[in-house]
Design an enzyme around this catalytic site. Structure first.
Site, PDB file in Angstrom:
ATOM      1  CB  THR A  96       1.814   0.197   4.818  1.00 24.74           C
ATOM      2  OG1 THR A  96       1.745  -0.880   3.881  1.00 24.74           O
ATOM      3  CG2 THR A  96       3.189   0.185   5.449  1.00 24.74           C
ATOM      4  NE  ARG A 124      -8.846  -6.923   4.688  1.00 28.54           N
ATOM      5  CZ  ARG A 124      -7.789  -6.139   4.526  1.00 28.54           C
ATOM      6  NH1 ARG A 124      -7.632  -5.428   3.441  1.00 28.54           N
ATOM      7  NH2 ARG A 124      -6.857  -6.072   5.461  1.00 28.54           N
ATOM      8  CB  VAL A 125     -13.125  -2.455   3.916  1.00 28.55           C
ATOM      9  CG1 VAL A 125     -12.496  -1.095   4.095  1.00 28.55           C
ATOM     10  CG2 VAL A 125     -14.094  -2.438   2.725  1.00 28.55           C
ATOM     11  N   GLY A 126      -9.831  -2.901   4.422  1.00 29.71           N
ATOM     12  CA  GLY A 126      -8.727  -2.775   5.381  1.00 29.71           C
ATOM     13  C   GLY A 126      -8.701  -1.412   6.044  1.00 29.71           C
ATOM     14  CG  ASP A 127      -4.870  -0.048   7.217  1.00 32.88           C
ATOM     15  OD1 ASP A 127      -4.847  -1.045   6.469  1.00 32.88           O
ATOM     16  OD2 ASP A 127      -3.946   0.803   7.227  1.00 32.88           O
ATOM     17  CB  THR A 186      -4.308  -0.323  -0.525  1.00 38.56           C
ATOM     18  OG1 THR A 186      -3.717  -1.618  -0.498  1.00 38.56           O
ATOM     19  CG2 THR A 186      -5.637  -0.387   0.192  1.00 38.56           C
ATOM     20  CB  THR A 203      -0.839   0.013   1.301  1.00 45.75           C
ATOM     21  OG1 THR A 203      -1.730  -1.066   1.256  1.00 45.75           O
ATOM     22  CG2 THR A 203      -1.591   1.312   1.496  1.00 45.75           C
ATOM     23  N   GLY A 243      -4.278  -4.647   7.651  1.00 45.92           N
ATOM     24  CA  GLY A 243      -5.226  -3.618   8.045  1.00 45.92           C
ATOM     25  C   GLY A 243      -6.000  -3.918   9.318  1.00 45.92           C
TER      26      GLY A 243
END
Ligand code: ASP
Length: 328
Positions: A239, A216-219, A206, A188, A242
């Site tokens: 990075t 799914r979703v990360g930070d 990212t 990322t 997440g």
């Protein structure tokens, strides 16, 4: 990687003296130590940060606007066909679909983000459009795609890049679903910058965790997790895996620690310490943070060795190896 420039090992732990407990106010604590920052300064994650910083620096010179700079910088990475973790050429989810997350923020509290978005080449610019053209902070999925169409963003064909297709085909042979990020499989770009007048901005973009569950979703698109910016204090970006960063509100935590008097380096180290404490299987998990305070001092720290970042100032644009919690 072709843009790889000079490596320089550098400890970012300054020689400054911090007096814990004495200063509750950020400014008074900085007044009690020698501040060694410089402005402007732009930081970004990983070695693709070097060309991204170069574009950001050029944009800052052109428009004088740090928001324009952090947008332009990461757009460079979103187009980098060799990158498997940013942009539409990134690795897909386990259904074979590439979905993107991005966020952008300025130090006056303005922010925008998109998540789980398909077919958009520059999610960072879509995040900026959310910030500037809607009353909202975050738009996701099909809604984000619809908003992009309304805003005149071209829709790209939904085909994997040849590199991503090859990797995905290899992964499908076993289809092992392990939501871990190790030293090799993340990339990322998070970028934070401060201009000569102390205005801060940041961006993060990212394709997220490779072979993630669909949806799914990360930070990275979550304000306070992957990115946080406050002109009164400083900025931070993240990075790595997440889920671990979201759990500790990583970037917000770093900015708040700086507000309480920590240097950017001390704040990054404390965030990593907390992440390590709260995560299982930490030996398989990489995460890294970058921070800048309003004086232009910088910090970087990671869970494991291997994290690097690019730092651009008036004297150059260098790739620097970060220190880490676990030692080589
Ligand atoms: N932070 C990103 C995510 O969890 C992944 C990365 O940094 O490579 O989606």
């Amino acid at each position: 990687m072709s843009q790889r420039r000079k490596f320089i090992k550098q400890s970012l732990v300054g020689s400054a003296i911090f007096l814990p407990g004495v200063a509750s106010a950020y400014t008074s604590s900085a007044a009690q130590r020698s501040v060694a920052g410089e402005k402007p300064v732009i930081l970004s994650t990983w070695n693709h940060g070097v060309p991204a910083n170069a574009d950001a620096w050029a944009k800052l010179n052109e428009t004088g606007n740090i928001l324009d700079a952090v947008e332009a910088g990461v757009r460079n990475t979103e187009l980098d066909l060799t990158n498997l973790s940013v942009g539409l050429q990134g690795l897909p989810d386990r259904e074979g679909i590439t979905t993107l997350d991005a966020s952008i923020m300025t130090g006056d509290g303005a922010c925008g983000s998109v998540a789980f978005v398909r077919q958009i080449k520059h999610p960072i610019s879509l995040a900026r459009a959310v910030m500037e053209k809607t009353p909202h902070v975050m738009i996701v999925g099909e809604g984000a795609r619809q908003f992009a169409i309304e805003q005149g963003f071209p829709l790209e064909k939904e085909v994997l890049s040849p590199n991503a297709q090859k990797e995905y085909d290899k992964w499908k042979e076993k289809s092992e679903y392990k939501p871990i990020i190790n030293i090799e499989n993340h990339d990322t770009i998070g970028m934070i910058g401060i201009d000569a007048n102390g205005k801060l901005a940041g961006s993060c973009t990212t394709s997220g965790l490779a072979y993630k569950m669909h949806g799914r979703v990360g930070d990275s698109p979550i304000i306070g997790a992957g990115l946080y910016v406050d002109d009164e204090v400083g900025a931070a970006t993240a990075t790595g895996l997440g889920e671990t960063i979201i759990r500790i509100c990583g970037s917000f935590l770093i900015v708040e620690l700086m507000r309480q008097g920590r240097t950017p380096q001390e704040a990054c180290e404390e965030a990593v310490r907390r992440l390590v404490t709260k995560s299982k299987n930490i030996k398989d998990i990489q995460a890294g943070f970058l921070a800048i305070n309003k004086y232009g001092e910088t910090g970087a720290y990671a869970v494991h060795p291997g994290f690097n970042f690019a730092k651009a100032t008036a004297s150059g644009n260098l790739l620097i190896d970060s220190n880490s919690h676990f030692k080589p």
